[in-house]
Write a protein that holds these residues in place. Structure first.
Motif, mmCIF file in Angstrom:
data_model
loop_
_atom_site.group_PDB
_atom_site.id
_atom_site.type_symbol
_atom_site.label_atom_id
_atom_site.label_comp_id
_atom_site.label_asym_id
_atom_site.label_seq_id
_atom_site.Cartn_x
_atom_site.Cartn_y
_atom_site.Cartn_z
ATOM 1 N N ARG A 109 0.143 14.302 -2.885
ATOM 2 C CA ARG A 109 0.655 13.443 -3.952
ATOM 3 C C ARG A 109 0.261 11.982 -3.681
ATOM 4 N N LYS A 110 0.320 11.570 -2.447
ATOM 5 C CA LYS A 110 -0.044 10.187 -2.113
ATOM 6 C C LYS A 110 -1.532 9.943 -2.320
ATOM 7 N N LEU A 111 -2.364 10.938 -1.993
ATOM 8 C CA LEU A 111 -3.789 10.798 -2.258
ATOM 9 C C LEU A 111 -4.064 10.687 -3.753
ATOM 10 N N ALA A 112 -3.338 11.484 -4.542
ATOM 11 C CA ALA A 112 -3.492 11.423 -5.998
ATOM 12 C C ALA A 112 -3.060 10.065 -6.536
ATOM 13 N N ASP A 113 -1.931 9.541 -6.032
ATOM 14 C CA ASP A 113 -1.463 8.225 -6.465
ATOM 15 C C ASP A 113 -2.487 7.150 -6.136
ATOM 16 N N MET A 114 -3.099 7.264 -4.969
ATOM 17 C CA MET A 114 -4.124 6.291 -4.583
ATOM 18 C C MET A 114 -5.289 6.305 -5.565
ATOM 19 N N LEU A 115 -5.765 7.515 -5.907
ATOM 20 C CA LEU A 115 -6.910 7.636 -6.798
ATOM 21 C C LEU A 115 -6.581 7.187 -8.221
ATOM 22 N N VAL A 116 -5.438 7.606 -8.727
ATOM 23 C CA VAL A 116 -5.079 7.320 -10.122
ATOM 24 C C VAL A 116 -4.689 5.853 -10.305
ATOM 25 N N GLU A 117 -3.909 5.326 -9.361
ATOM 26 C CA GLU A 117 -3.417 3.961 -9.485
ATOM 27 C C GLU A 117 -4.357 2.919 -8.893
ATOM 28 N N GLY A 118 -5.371 3.375 -8.151
ATOM 29 C CA GLY A 118 -6.278 2.430 -7.512
ATOM 30 C C GLY A 118 -5.587 1.595 -6.453
ATOM 31 N N ALA A 119 -4.622 2.202 -5.766
ATOM 32 C CA ALA A 119 -3.830 1.468 -4.776
ATOM 33 C C ALA A 119 -4.393 1.675 -3.380
ATOM 34 N N PRO A 120 -4.204 0.705 -2.487
ATOM 35 C CA PRO A 120 -4.617 0.899 -1.089
ATOM 36 C C PRO A 120 -3.728 1.929 -0.401
ATOM 37 N N LEU A 121 -4.258 2.571 0.628
ATOM 38 C CA LEU A 121 -3.544 3.589 1.384
ATOM 39 C C LEU A 121 -3.556 3.214 2.851
ATOM 40 N N MET A 122 -2.394 3.315 3.510
ATOM 41 C CA MET A 122 -2.287 3.044 4.932
ATOM 42 C C MET A 122 -1.699 4.272 5.616
ATOM 43 N N ILE A 123 -2.236 4.636 6.789
ATOM 44 C CA ILE A 123 -1.735 5.778 7.549
ATOM 45 C C ILE A 123 -1.005 5.253 8.777
ATOM 46 N N GLN A 124 0.284 5.521 8.848
ATOM 47 C CA GLN A 124 1.075 5.054 9.990
ATOM 48 C C GLN A 124 2.427 5.758 10.008
ATOM 49 N N GLY A 125 3.064 5.757 11.182
ATOM 50 C CA GLY A 125 4.423 6.275 11.300
ATOM 51 C C GLY A 125 4.509 7.783 11.150
ATOM 52 N N GLY A 126 5.729 8.259 10.983
ATOM 53 C CA GLY A 126 5.976 9.685 10.830
ATOM 54 C C GLY A 126 6.760 10.252 11.993
ATOM 55 N N GLU A 127 7.109 11.521 11.875
ATOM 56 C CA GLU A 127 7.886 12.221 12.903
ATOM 57 C C GLU A 127 6.962 13.195 13.625
ATOM 58 N N PRO A 135 0.823 -1.209 0.000
ATOM 59 C CA PRO A 135 0.000 0.000 0.000
ATOM 60 C C PRO A 135 0.855 1.258 0.000
ATOM 61 N N ILE A 136 0.260 2.360 -0.415
ATOM 62 C CA ILE A 136 0.884 3.663 -0.257
ATOM 63 C C ILE A 136 0.801 4.027 1.224
ATOM 64 N N VAL A 137 1.894 4.476 1.797
ATOM 65 C CA VAL A 137 1.927 4.790 3.225
ATOM 66 C C VAL A 137 1.954 6.301 3.416
ATOM 67 N N MET A 138 0.923 6.817 4.057
ATOM 68 C CA MET A 138 0.860 8.226 4.448
ATOM 69 C C MET A 138 1.181 8.299 5.935
ATOM 70 N N THR A 139 2.082 9.193 6.326
ATOM 71 C CA THR A 139 2.446 9.307 7.734
ATOM 72 C C THR A 139 1.365 10.063 8.506
ATOM 73 N N VAL A 140 1.382 9.915 9.817
ATOM 74 C CA VAL A 140 0.374 10.565 10.654
ATOM 75 C C VAL A 140 0.468 12.086 10.550
ATOM 76 N N ASP A 141 1.695 12.628 10.461
ATOM 77 C CA ASP A 141 1.825 14.079 10.333
ATOM 78 C C ASP A 141 1.350 14.566 8.961
ATOM 79 N N GLU A 142 1.499 13.746 7.914
ATOM 80 C CA GLU A 142 0.937 14.101 6.613
ATOM 81 C C GLU A 142 -0.590 14.125 6.687
ATOM 82 N N TYR A 143 -1.144 13.118 7.325
ATOM 83 C CA TYR A 143 -2.601 13.077 7.534
ATOM 84 C C TYR A 143 -3.078 14.322 8.267
#
Length: 266
Positions: A81-99, A37-45
């Motif tokens: 950019r990660k949200l766009a990749d999810m929509l365009v590529e139809g990939a799953p997205l996971m939110i975790q990690g980050g600084e 999956p595409i990984v979005m960090t908690v601070d990005e969220y």
């Protein structure tokens, strides 16, 4: 070498986060089985939540997160950019990690949806009473054995050596670095758990929370034993040896004075 300057890398400033996503994995229909999956960090969220959901400017978002506006711009651009990749590529997205670090709910926050501010408002200690508050890492009635992954705490109020109330509190996905902040917001005096890492132990010590680790079995029975000053625990608990319960040969909590602490003592 002559003339060489030894420059140490500047530590990265942690981003303040007020709340965690209730849903941390998204998958378009048919993509549930994808393993990368595409990984979005908690601070990005958090930047997406504040800017797109709460309609804050990037400057206000930066103030809320305790970082520079240019830093927010970079984090926000990465998240979009990660949200766009999810929509365009139809990939799953996971939110975790980050600084990031969990907001302490202080005046600098200003977020009405702040997780810790909500906890602080809800879990105030009774006034005018000598109350000890105990938290136990909790799962299905038992002491959960990995502090950093606990999904719930059971919180007990003790007066005159007896438990007078208890409540289960969800951690809302808080990880190792944020759980000490959750316990601080709960006004906890003592924590009972199984295994716990050194970093988390330091965070608890800084928050003035006494640790009783290496305990297993019933959460209610352990809390009752601590209230009575008879809990056996492992004072040298490590995360890789969690679950050890040193009955009879370990330290009882009475040796550390928890059975006779004064009101409000931390």
């Amino acid at each position: 070498m002559k003339g060489q300057v030894n420059r140490m890398a500047r530590p990265r400033k942690m981003r303040r986060v007020c709340t965690f996503p209730e849903v941390r994995r998204f998958a378009p229909a048919g993509s549930e089985q994808q393993t990368n999956p595409i990984v979005m960090t908690v601070d990005e969220y958090e930047t997406v939540r504040l800017i797109d959901r709460e309609s804050l400017s990037q400057e206000d978002c930066a103030r809320r997160m305790g970082v520079a506006r240019t830093t927010v711009q970079l984090i926000y651009a990465s998240a979009r950019r990660k949200l766009a990749d999810m929509l365009v590529e139809g990939a799953p997205l996971m939110i975790q990690g980050g600084e990031y670090h969990l907001c302490d709910g202080g005046a600098a926050c200003g977020d009405s949806g702040c997780l810790l501010r909500e906890i602080q408002t809800r879990f105030q200690k009774p006034k005018g009473e000598c109350t000890m508050r105990i938290a136990v890492t909790y799962e299905n009635g038992e002491i959960f054995q990995h502090f950093g992954h606990t999904q719930q705490f059971k919180v007990y109020d003790v007066q005159n050596g007896a438990i007078v109330s208890s409540e289960i509190v969800d951690t809302n996905g808080s990880g190792h670095g944020a759980l000490a902040g959750v316990l601080g917001a709960l006004n906890v005096d003592a924590l009972i758990c199984g295994g716990i890492g050194g970093g988390a132990q330091m965070a608890l010590a800084e928050a003035g929370i006494r640790l009783y680790g290496g305990v297993s079995g019933s959460a209610d029975e352990a809390a009752q034993a601590l209230a009575a000053g008879t809990l056996a625990f492992n004072p040298d608990v490590k995360c890789d040896h969690h679950g050890e319960h040193h009955h009879g040969e370990g330290h009882s909590c009475g040796e550390h004075g928890c059975g006779s602490h004064g009101c409000g003592q931390h």
